[in-house]
Design a protein around this motif. Structure first.
Motif: not given
Length: 237
Positions: A141-143, A148-149, A180-183, A193-195
């Motif tokens: 599941l991806q939100y 943020l994702w 958790l990542g930053l898009a 994009q860090p995660f």
């Protein structure tokens, strides 16, 4: 364009032993193992695929016969791995892959394999092939919300056996990973994009890999416990 396709395939495959498989001889003599032969596969697949704006899916039914399947084994007191041909085996089952957009911010991915792997000949008839779980499910599941994702992946693997005779059972397991990542682009001209990812969040203790037909009962290799990793995805627009 959205659409549905149906397909059927009939094929064969040939796999010769590798140098590593040939070079170790159980009798201890030098040179290649003259008793190890190639394996041959004959199979049929039936299925369909759907490609749409909201849902993409593949469904495949398969039935395969393998003649001369190459199986690893070890001898007592000898850590080396040898190989032999196991006669004829059969494998059949279902494979499902699904990707769907449930809402503009929530996506789902699912991959499932359910199969049976069996010996067909000799005293091992109807025994399960070692080292091969017959059930495997991965659900992601991806939100996404703004830059943020958050992605969670649950994996469920069924039990299997570690030896040809099916006397050593390997338990199945369930694991959970969270990322958790930053898009958002952090550098001009690059998407950086860090995660941060937490693997095996529940800190499950399970067998990560199996040494098939191991000598001295050394069948199991443990998987890692809970771990954290950081990373960067770098790309150009």
């Amino acid at each position: 364009m959205p659409g549905t396709q149906l397909f059927a395939t009939l094929g064969t495959a040939f796999e010769s032993p590798t140098t590593t498989e040939l070079v170790n001889r159980p009798d201890g003599r030098g040179g290649f193992n003259p008793e190890l032969e190639p394996q041959y596969l004959y199979g049929i697949e039936l299925g369909g695929r759907r490609r749409g704006s909201m849902v993409q899916a593949d469904l495949t039914l398969f039935y395969q016969w393998v003649r001369g399947r190459i199986i690893p084994f070890q001898l007592e007191g000898d850590g080396r791995t040898f190989y032999r041909n196991a006669g004829r085996t059969r494998q059949y089952g279902i494979e499902l892959w699904l990707q769907a957009r449930l809402t503009p911010t929530l996506h789902i991915r699912l991959a499932y394999t359910g199969a049976r792997y069996r010996f067909e000949e000799t005293e091992l008839r109807d025994k399960r092939l070692p080292g091969l779980p017959e059930q495997h499910l991965a659900l992601t599941l991806q939100y996404r919300r703004g830059p943020l994702w958050l992605e969670t992946t649950g994996t469920a693997v069924g039990p299997c056996y570690a030896d040809d005779a099916n006397t050593v059972r390997v338990d199945g397991y369930v694991t959970l990973d969270v990322t958790l990542g930053l898009a958002r682009s952090l550098l001009p001209g690059f998407d950086l994009q860090p995660f941060v990812s937490v693997q095996n969040v529940l800190d499950q203790r399970y067998v990560g890999s199996v040494v098939v037909n191991a000598g001295g009962g050394r069948y199991f290799e443990p998987a890692a416990g809970r771990s954290v990793r950081f990373g960067l995805n770098l790309s150009t627009p």
